[in-house]
Scaffold this active site. Structure first.
Site, short mmCIF file in Angstrom:
data_model
loop_
_atom_site.label_atom_id
_atom_site.label_comp_id
_atom_site.label_asym_id
_atom_site.label_seq_id
_atom_site.Cartn_x
_atom_site.Cartn_y
_atom_site.Cartn_z
CB CYS A 1 1.89 0.83 2.43
SG CYS A 1 1.46 -0.29 0.71
CG HIS B 1 -0.17 -3.91 4.07
ND1 HIS B 1 -1.12 -2.76 4.27
CD2 HIS B 1 0.06 -3.18 3.20
CE1 HIS B 1 -0.79 -2.34 3.82
NE2 HIS B 1 0.03 -2.61 2.57
#
Length: 480
Positions: free
Chosen positions: A326, A423
């Site tokens: 991310c 994630h």
């Protein structure tokens, strides 16, 4: 409602254990936290986001996480400002002093979410935030006694004996509370006791005598708490343990979704080191993982201030691997452009230049659960995306994964530098084993999901042994 005498007294873990214990008794139970402050968030079944602790508590209840479980989530971006998420969706960024003026209007959505949950459950177990003893913050409070009074929810006050002074913690809280607030408290409990609990019998009796509150029990230290996903960065760190493949992760100042690494901590082949500020990235690391962050450009400056950029380049020269997750993925590119100042001052920042991509911050926030296929191994995986920004560039031609037909993430030409917005990918046992095999490692027999479930069961049994849960659950009747 479980309130604490301070932050980090173990409220989140206690609520998770109580939720699992209530479920084991046949109750339909749900967790709730009116206001949370955390950059570790989970994507909910209704497309919102909540604190990671409430997602774990939902798992303990055997239900899907929902945005109603944490209607106000504060995600710090700077020392004085945070993104405010209401019922799962960002409302903007406020400085702390400005948020104080906004907070009274948030009681309505908080109560709305709570009442929806209460309508679907036999029991709702609520987690407070910080401490009700912060009476300077009592006006317009929505996190502790303000909520308890408005919703008519009885309170159990928890003290942390491990930090010392637990008698003063609880008796002092009683002393400073408004009498009407104190009347909401049905009893107290002691958490994190090390040794023989009987040694605290006199102190326990002193607390009961000084406050007039009955005690629900003394909970010994639960040694397996580290096996559950942590929400607070304060819980990170500790000595590295495990096998010979060394994974290092720098602890960024706004580190987010760091529970991505939890499954790796349990793999026998891996030795995971969380590197604190002021320490160098270890020279023997085989892989460096750059984690998520709530402030990519801010934490890129923080990374450079620690000298980690120099360490990272030396690591790459030695043939080491790098994985960016991310915000860490965004840092690996050539530059990050934020023309609207979505994460701080408007402008752009030179990236680490390890991937041939660049990121442009955009107002729309991606919040979605995904199914994907890892490009290198073909292994299926499930995860979630929670980010702002769009990343493009030549290295995107070699994606990290394919998400429902579209390429996701990027890979360097030599395959040693990778970045992804996904994630939760390591919780998928099949993917994790395939990924380890591609690194030349043998994945262990670990089922991460089963490990977490087993730990929740053990936690519930621990609380059944050391707390008077019959009395505690009996005290859960609403206060008129």
């Amino acid at each position: 409602m479980v309130q604490g005498t301070g932050s980090n007294v173990g409220k989140s873990i206690l609520v998770a254990g109580l939720c699992r214990a209530a479920r084991a008794r046949g109750l339909a139970v749900a967790p709730f936290k009116p206001q949370n402050m955390s950059n570790n968030a989970a994507v909910t079944v209704d497309g919102g986001e909540i604190g990671r602790a409430q997602a774990l508590q939902a798992l303990a209840c055997g239900i899907e996480p929902h945005s109603d479980m944490n209607p106000v989530l504060l995600k710090p971006e700077t020392d004085t400002g945070a993104q405010v998420v209401v019922q799962g969706h960002a409302r903007g960024t406020w400085r702390a002093r400005d948020f104080a003026g906004v907070k009274p209007a948030l009681m309505d959505p908080v109560l709305e979410s709570f009442r929806r949950l209460a309508g679907r459950a036999d029991l709702v177990i609520v987690e407070g935030a910080g401490s009700p003893a912060e009476v300077n913050l009592r006006a317009n409070d929505i996190a502790n006694m303000g909520f308890a009074r408005a919703a008519g929810v009885p309170v159990v006050l928890v003290g942390d004996i491990d930090r010392g002074g637990v008698i003063a913690q609880i008796v002092g809280t009683h002393a400073v509370l408004d009498p009407a607030d104190a009347a909401m408290i049905r009893g107290f409990a002691i958490n994190k006791f090390r040794g023989d609990p009987r040694l605290f019998d006199d102190g326990y009796a002193m607390i009961a005598a000084a406050t007039g509150w009955p005690g629900f029990g003394v909970v010994p230290w639960f040694a397996d708490a580290h096996r559950l996903p942590a929400e607070d960065a304060v819980d990170l760190g500790g000595p590295a343990a495990g096998g010979g493949f060394h994974v290092a992760c720098p602890m960024l100042s706004r580190i987010a979704n760091f529970d991505d690494l939890d499954p790796l901590k349990l793999e026998p082949a891996i030795r995971l080191t969380m590197v604190p500020p002021g320490a160098a990235l270890p020279g023997d690391a085989d892989l460096v993982i750059l984690p998520g962050t709530k402030s990519t450009r801010g934490d890129l400056a923080f990374l450079r201030a620690q000298g980690w950029d120099v360490d990272l380049k030396a690591h790459v020269r030695r043939g080491g691997r790098v994985l960016g997750l991310c915000g860490g993925y965004q840092m690996l590119g050539r530059r990050i452009v934020d023309p609207d100042g979505l994460e701080g001052a408007a402008g752009e920042t030179e990236g680490l230049g390890l991937l041939d991509v660049e990121t442009r911050m955009e107002p729309a926030k991606t919040l979605t659960r995904v199914t994907a296929t890892h490009a290198a191994t073909g292994a299926p995986l499930r995860g979630y995306e929670i980010h702002i920004g769009r990343t493009e560039g030549p290295d995107r031609a070699r994606p990290f994964a394919h998400v429902e037909g579209r390429p996701e993430g990027a890979l360097s030409r030599d395959g040693r530098i990778a970045g992804t917005y996904l994630h939760g990918l390591f919780t998928e046992d099949g993917f994790r084993r395939a990924w380890l095999k591609a690194l030349g490692l043998a994945g262990g027999p670990l089922s991460y999901g089963a490990a977490v479930e087993g730990t929740l069961d053990a936690l519930a049994a621990h609380l059944e042994t050391h707390l008077d849960l019959d009395a505690l659950f009996a005290a859960a009747a609403p206060v008129s």
